[in-house]
Design a protein around this motif. Sequence first.
Motif, mmCIF file in Angstrom:
data_model
loop_
_atom_site.group_PDB
_atom_site.id
_atom_site.type_symbol
_atom_site.label_atom_id
_atom_site.label_comp_id
_atom_site.label_asym_id
_atom_site.label_seq_id
_atom_site.Cartn_x
_atom_site.Cartn_y
_atom_site.Cartn_z
ATOM 1 N N TYR A 184 -4.540 -8.753 -32.798
ATOM 2 C CA TYR A 184 -4.835 -8.544 -31.367
ATOM 3 C C TYR A 184 -5.623 -7.246 -31.200
ATOM 4 N N SER A 185 -6.836 -7.348 -30.657
ATOM 5 C CA SER A 185 -7.711 -6.180 -30.534
ATOM 6 C C SER A 185 -7.780 -5.628 -29.116
ATOM 7 N N GLY A 186 -7.049 -6.248 -28.180
ATOM 8 C CA GLY A 186 -7.103 -5.804 -26.793
ATOM 9 C C GLY A 186 -6.202 -4.606 -26.521
ATOM 10 N N GLN A 187 -6.113 -4.226 -25.245
ATOM 11 C CA GLN A 187 -5.317 -3.070 -24.844
ATOM 12 C C GLN A 187 -3.837 -3.438 -24.753
ATOM 13 N N PRO A 188 -2.942 -2.465 -25.010
ATOM 14 C CA PRO A 188 -1.523 -2.703 -24.678
ATOM 15 C C PRO A 188 -1.363 -2.788 -23.166
ATOM 16 N N LEU A 189 -0.241 -3.302 -22.726
ATOM 17 C CA LEU A 189 -0.046 -3.615 -21.313
ATOM 18 C C LEU A 189 -0.207 -2.398 -20.397
ATOM 19 N N LEU A 190 0.471 -1.307 -20.707
ATOM 20 C CA LEU A 190 0.429 -0.153 -19.813
ATOM 21 C C LEU A 190 -0.976 0.424 -19.714
ATOM 22 N N THR A 191 -1.707 0.465 -20.817
ATOM 23 C CA THR A 191 -3.080 0.967 -20.797
ATOM 24 C C THR A 191 -3.951 0.099 -19.891
ATOM 25 N N TYR A 192 -3.759 -1.218 -19.986
ATOM 26 C CA TYR A 192 -4.523 -2.127 -19.123
ATOM 27 C C TYR A 192 -4.222 -1.848 -17.649
ATOM 28 N N LEU A 193 -2.930 -1.666 -17.328
ATOM 29 C CA LEU A 193 -2.545 -1.414 -15.941
ATOM 30 C C LEU A 193 -3.119 -0.092 -15.441
ATOM 31 N N GLU A 194 -3.228 0.884 -16.307
ATOM 32 C CA GLU A 194 -3.765 2.183 -15.902
ATOM 33 C C GLU A 194 -5.261 2.112 -15.604
ATOM 34 N N GLU A 195 -5.956 1.183 -16.230
ATOM 35 C CA GLU A 195 -7.416 1.156 -16.113
ATOM 36 C C GLU A 195 -7.969 0.036 -15.238
ATOM 37 N N VAL A 196 -7.180 -0.999 -14.958
ATOM 38 C CA VAL A 196 -7.712 -2.147 -14.223
ATOM 39 C C VAL A 196 -8.135 -1.748 -12.807
ATOM 40 N N ASP A 197 -9.271 -2.290 -12.365
ATOM 41 C CA ASP A 197 -9.801 -2.035 -11.018
ATOM 42 C C ASP A 197 -9.394 -3.197 -10.120
ATOM 43 N N VAL A 198 -8.554 -2.922 -9.135
ATOM 44 C CA VAL A 198 -8.051 -3.990 -8.262
ATOM 45 C C VAL A 198 -8.563 -3.858 -6.840
ATOM 46 N N GLU A 199 -9.617 -3.112 -6.648
ATOM 47 C CA GLU A 199 -10.169 -2.984 -5.311
ATOM 48 C C GLU A 199 -10.548 -4.364 -4.790
ATOM 49 N N SER A 200 -10.213 -4.618 -3.533
ATOM 50 C CA SER A 200 -10.436 -5.935 -2.934
ATOM 51 C C SER A 200 -11.916 -6.271 -2.892
ATOM 52 N N THR A 201 -12.233 -7.518 -3.250
ATOM 53 C CA THR A 201 -13.610 -8.001 -3.148
ATOM 54 C C THR A 201 -13.883 -8.616 -1.779
ATOM 55 N N LEU A 202 -12.849 -8.682 -0.935
ATOM 56 C CA LEU A 202 -13.018 -9.217 0.407
ATOM 57 C C LEU A 202 -13.801 -8.229 1.261
ATOM 58 N N GLU A 203 -14.940 -8.668 1.762
ATOM 59 C CA GLU A 203 -15.798 -7.794 2.545
ATOM 60 C C GLU A 203 -15.370 -7.808 4.009
ATOM 61 N N GLU A 204 -14.682 -6.762 4.397
ATOM 62 C CA GLU A 204 -14.291 -6.576 5.787
ATOM 63 C C GLU A 204 -14.860 -5.233 6.234
ATOM 64 N N ASP A 205 -16.119 -5.217 6.589
ATOM 65 C CA ASP A 205 -16.788 -3.965 6.913
ATOM 66 C C ASP A 205 -16.626 -3.575 8.373
ATOM 67 N N GLU A 206 -16.545 -4.576 9.251
ATOM 68 C CA GLU A 206 -16.506 -4.284 10.684
ATOM 69 C C GLU A 206 -15.102 -3.814 11.087
ATOM 70 N N PHE A 207 -15.070 -2.851 11.989
ATOM 71 C CA PHE A 207 -13.794 -2.275 12.431
ATOM 72 C C PHE A 207 -12.978 -3.266 13.248
ATOM 73 N N TYR A 208 -11.698 -3.374 12.897
ATOM 74 C CA TYR A 208 -10.748 -4.055 13.780
ATOM 75 C C TYR A 208 -9.353 -3.494 13.537
ATOM 76 N N MET A 209 -8.563 -3.477 14.594
ATOM 77 C CA MET A 209 -7.204 -2.937 14.531
ATOM 78 C C MET A 209 -6.269 -3.761 15.410
ATOM 79 N N PRO A 210 -5.311 -4.482 14.807
ATOM 80 C CA PRO A 210 -4.281 -5.153 15.615
ATOM 81 C C PRO A 210 -3.399 -4.104 16.302
ATOM 82 N N VAL A 211 -3.141 -4.296 17.563
ATOM 83 C CA VAL A 211 -2.354 -3.327 18.325
ATOM 84 C C VAL A 211 -0.864 -3.580 18.091
ATOM 85 N N GLN A 212 -0.169 -2.549 17.626
ATOM 86 C CA GLN A 212 1.274 -2.646 17.404
ATOM 87 C C GLN A 212 2.077 -2.135 18.595
#
Length: 567
Positions: A198-226
């Motif tokens: 196995y030549s890949g990363q160990p689990l913790l190293t992968y978790l430290e480096e993975v990029d999970v930023e959302s690919t959902l494009e929500e650029d316009e401002f909106y705010m549900p009122v609480q």
Amino acid sequence: MKRLLKFITCGSVDDGKSTLIGHILYDAKLLYADQKRALELDSKVGSRDGAIDYSLLLDGLMAEREQGITIDVAYRYFTTDSRSFIVADTPGHEEYTRNMAVGASFANLAIILVDAKQGVLVQTRRHARICTLMGIRHFVFAVNKMDLIGFDEGKFLKITEEINTLSKELALENVAIIPVSATEGDNVTKSSVNLPWYSGQPLLTYLEEVDVESTLEEDEFYMPVQRVCRPNHTFRGFQGQIEAGDVSVGDEITTLPSNEVAIVKSIHVTDKEVQSAGKNQPVTIQLDKEVDVSRGCVIAKEAKLIVGKSFTATILWMDDSQLTAGKNYFVKLGTKMLPGVVTEVKYKIDVNTGEHLATDYLNKNEIAVCEISLVEKIVLDQFDTHKTLGELILIDRISNMTSACGVIDTILDDDRNKNDRVSFAYNDIKARGDIFEEFYYNTESLSLSKYKPAGHTYTIGDEIPIKGESYQYPENFDILVLRDWVAIKIENKKITKIESIDDYKYADVPIANGRGFAVKVNSIEKLITFLEEYKKINNENEAKFLNDWVNFETYRKVIFHSNYWVI
């Protein structure tokens, strides 16, 4: 500031979820001295002959330790030199699927454990589907217990093929497959000599480096009122968390669903006044004028949001009782909660094959696509477009228990496209109509709404449904959709003509209007008079015209339907 990763561990019973996270905490020296000592002492009376039982760090309930399984969701917070983490360790037993779904709702990455001795199981598939349903887009399949198969590369590759097949079925994104031994620590926090192939990363190293930023494009401002904040008579602010975009003092915003326009007068973050604020910040926004806004409304800037009340949703049913069409619940969507009814269970999804199965009911832990109708219009959207406005839960109106969670797939009464939805079409001739739609009368809100909005468009040659719960038409009749000036001829339940009313020839058959009400026309002369009077109607004489020419009772009737009157 370190990046934060929120992740979930899931999989079948005894796949080693709690042990895996416990081993990460232990090996990475993320425990206090007293925690480490307590773990070592507790392990001496456990089931591993005195060896450390890492699962005890997360299985804190007495029932969990007695049964040797996870029941509740255990949250742990830890930090390495590279990243901060929040992990939800969730139960694997099918009985506690609802607990697993709760954990998945907060995460942006899922670690799904697969027992190397058994491969992909039904519960593995169920959890993968639920994670996808909850919007998780990053997956790690940790093939655990590699020590029990002698770290066999061939068996690992066979399981990898099963996982790749599952990933294609569910259209999973960003999938990593990592072999580990949670008990012995192989490939958990550092590479293992037992896995030279196995030549890949160990689990913790992968978790430290993975990029999970959302690919959902929500650029316009909106705010549900609480909450509407009014500490005194001079200040009225609207509080909530900004879900997308940014807002500044002086910006022009729109309030929904009232559709009023106002200017941002001030922005407050906690007790400080600021000039601008952005995504994920909790704020109080003051506007330059009074607007019709309360909890559940949305403040937006250039955001293309939808106002509607009927939609299809994919849901996970979590109640012990069955779900059947016609049951009403409180629907929590965004910051709004209001009554709604499940109008139809369209089909359930086989968690093993993904097949769509016809059904009229849903049992606990099953996934299905349903149609839901609310008592009033609110701001909502598809989950894939605006996440916060597309996720929902159904709450039992008697017990207040959460019965289901889910996401919106399609809005059936999207105001932006209402002019594009037609019931009949042929070439360039199109006609709207409610003739095949059911309606319900909600005795609590005293409002009449479409019970089952019809989404089908019929053309020449199609057979139409002449009988429903609240309507029944003859096999031969004509339909005059006056607002679109279109005539539809029905013979033996099939459409034979769709044409302009200018070309329509009366054939001595019953006539219904676009709402499904009988028209009092039985001769060419009456037809001519009817059409001439229609051209002259206005707001003042419309009611008289309908009373003179339309008969409600002929094809439609009032009946009971579960908790509602249907009309």
